[in-house]
Scaffold this active site. Structure first.
Site, mmCIF file in Angstrom:
data_model
loop_
_atom_site.group_PDB
_atom_site.id
_atom_site.type_symbol
_atom_site.label_atom_id
_atom_site.label_comp_id
_atom_site.label_asym_id
_atom_site.label_seq_id
_atom_site.Cartn_x
_atom_site.Cartn_y
_atom_site.Cartn_z
ATOM 1 N N ALA A 10 0.779 -0.985 0.081
ATOM 2 C CA ALA A 10 0.025 0.109 -0.049
ATOM 3 C C ALA A 10 0.881 1.322 -0.168
ATOM 4 O O ALA A 10 0.388 2.400 -0.323
ATOM 5 C CB ALA A 10 -0.975 0.100 1.203
ATOM 6 N N GLY A 12 5.250 2.948 0.011
ATOM 7 C CA GLY A 12 6.601 3.031 -0.311
ATOM 8 C C GLY A 12 7.155 1.875 -1.264
ATOM 9 O O GLY A 12 6.521 1.973 -2.542
ATOM 10 N N ASP A 32 -1.456 -5.853 2.779
ATOM 11 C CA ASP A 32 -1.049 -4.903 3.629
ATOM 12 C C ASP A 32 -2.078 -4.663 4.775
ATOM 13 O O ASP A 32 -3.045 -5.101 4.696
ATOM 14 C CB ASP A 32 -1.108 -3.445 2.939
ATOM 15 C CG ASP A 32 -0.148 -2.307 3.362
ATOM 16 O OD1 ASP A 32 -0.447 -2.107 4.510
ATOM 17 O OD2 ASP A 32 0.827 -2.327 2.812
ATOM 18 N N LEU A 42 0.044 -8.008 9.939
ATOM 19 C CA LEU A 42 1.046 -8.888 10.056
ATOM 20 C C LEU A 42 1.912 -8.924 11.446
ATOM 21 O O LEU A 42 2.808 -9.830 11.816
ATOM 22 C CB LEU A 42 2.278 -8.897 8.919
ATOM 23 C CG LEU A 42 1.758 -8.868 7.433
ATOM 24 C CD1 LEU A 42 2.936 -8.673 6.534
ATOM 25 C CD2 LEU A 42 0.899 -10.301 7.472
ATOM 26 N N GLY A 71 7.091 -3.790 6.399
ATOM 27 C CA GLY A 71 7.848 -3.674 7.641
ATOM 28 C C GLY A 71 7.798 -2.306 8.324
ATOM 29 O O GLY A 71 7.365 -1.327 8.099
ATOM 30 N N SER A 116 18.074 -4.430 5.153
ATOM 31 C CA SER A 116 18.192 -3.190 5.398
ATOM 32 C C SER A 116 19.648 -3.010 5.693
ATOM 33 O O SER A 116 20.596 -4.108 6.204
ATOM 34 C CB SER A 116 17.578 -2.687 6.544
ATOM 35 O OG SER A 116 17.980 -1.214 6.966
ATOM 36 N N TYR A 157 15.020 -2.842 15.426
ATOM 37 C CA TYR A 157 14.851 -2.920 13.804
ATOM 38 C C TYR A 157 16.178 -3.369 13.283
ATOM 39 O O TYR A 157 16.013 -4.562 12.329
ATOM 40 C CB TYR A 157 14.922 -1.273 13.651
ATOM 41 C CG TYR A 157 14.835 -1.217 11.906
ATOM 42 C CD1 TYR A 157 13.747 -1.150 11.223
ATOM 43 C CD2 TYR A 157 15.789 -0.846 11.284
ATOM 44 C CE1 TYR A 157 13.622 -1.363 9.742
ATOM 45 C CE2 TYR A 157 15.779 -0.804 9.925
ATOM 46 C CZ TYR A 157 14.712 -0.997 9.149
ATOM 47 O OH TYR A 157 14.628 -0.875 7.702
ATOM 48 N N LYS A 161 16.025 -7.095 10.949
ATOM 49 C CA LYS A 161 16.369 -7.122 9.654
ATOM 50 C C LYS A 161 17.624 -8.159 9.527
ATOM 51 O O LYS A 161 17.907 -8.957 8.476
ATOM 52 C CB LYS A 161 16.856 -5.960 9.251
ATOM 53 C CG LYS A 161 15.958 -4.871 8.979
ATOM 54 C CD LYS A 161 14.725 -5.452 7.985
ATOM 55 C CE LYS A 161 13.660 -4.334 7.691
ATOM 56 N NZ LYS A 161 12.683 -4.740 6.721
#
Length: 282
Positions: A10, A12, A32, A42, A71, A116, A157, A161
């Protein structure tokens, strides 16, 4: 033309990827928490299960590829470490494990997981958190993360990742993935101008930190160009790409790790590697 699932479709980079695939004539099943073909949260086991079932129903049990772009970023908040690990790690791993048969049913399916460059640029990410996530123990991971106080979200974060990248690397070369004709890889962006980054830039303290971060070529990446990378990694040109983590970050990873990577295989580990390979080939 193929059928692809894109999480985080949805906005980015997920939105840009879904748009590119549709423009190329493919069928895209967007997932999404915002309006999408499949609306699912999620961050919860029930939401992940709902996403799995809805996508399998929509694709008829066959997927030519999957892009895991959903994410959460390292925004502050007491509950953020939990949400970040649930979405960024379990929201990738649980979905891919459930979709593996549908990917195996296709001819040379491709999977791109969004990692990332925080995996190599955030210092001192605790190995205990990585191990807990890889063991499937989210509660243990979060207990450790909360010891970091105000830095817990940033650590969550980076850890999420890093853990998902290691999951990709370890699974990509196994019988269930490479052996089933599925190419599993990760894309590691740097600072890409998405709604999430724009929100961070609107806060003076966060903007100052972002602008001070080393990006050798300068500026920010473009979501549409990152989508082009994803489309390439889903194409036949990427048939020989397996278990890779591709950094597209303006040189930040190289800035921090110029002398750390690549590294040769330690001699003492060769026997174990060869035994694993023989087992894979049998």
């Amino acid at each position: 033309m193929g059928t692809y699932v894109v999480t985080g479709s949805a906005s980015g980079m997920g939105w840009a990827t879904a748009a590119r695939l549709r423009a190329n004539g493919h069928t895209v099943i967007g997932v999404d928490i915002q309006p999408a073909d499949v609306v699912a949260d999620l961050s919860t086991p029930a939401g992940r299960r709902a996403a799995v079932d809805a996508v399998l129903s929509a694709c008829g049990g066959r997927l030519d590829g999957a892009v895991l772009a959903a994410g959460l970023g390292p925004t502050p908040g007491r509950e953020q470490p939990t949400l970040i690990t649930e979405v960024n790690y379990f929201g990738v791993v649980e979905l891919l494990q459930a979709w593996q048969p549908a990917l195996a049913a296709a001819d040379r399916a491709k999977v791109v997981v969004f990692s990332s460059n925080s995996t190599t640029t955030i210092p001192a990410i605790p190995g205990r958190v990585i191990r807990a996530l890889l063991d499937g123990d989210g509660e243990k991971a979060v207990r450790t993360l909360r010891l970091f106080g105000p830095a817990a979200s940033s650590m969550a974060y980076g850890a999420s990742k890093l853990a998902v990248s290691r999951w990709v690397r370890s699974r990509a070369v196994t019988r269930n993935w490479a052996g089933a004709g599925i190419r599993l890889n990760a894309l590691a962006p740097g600072a890409i101008l998405t709604p999430l980054l724009e929100k961070q830039l609107s806060t003076p303290a966060e903007a100052k930190a972002i602008h001070s971060f080393p990006v050798p070529i300068g500026g920010f990446g473009d979501a549409g160009k990152l989508a082009d990378w994803v489309v390439f990694m889903l194409s036949d040109a990427a048939d020989f790409l397996c278990g890779s983590v591709v950094f597209v970050d303006g040189g930040s990873d190289a800035y921090f790790r110029a002398g750390d990577w690549p590294k040769s295989v330690p001699f003492w580990r060769l026997p174990a590697y060869l035994r694993r390979f023989r087992g894979f080939k049998q």
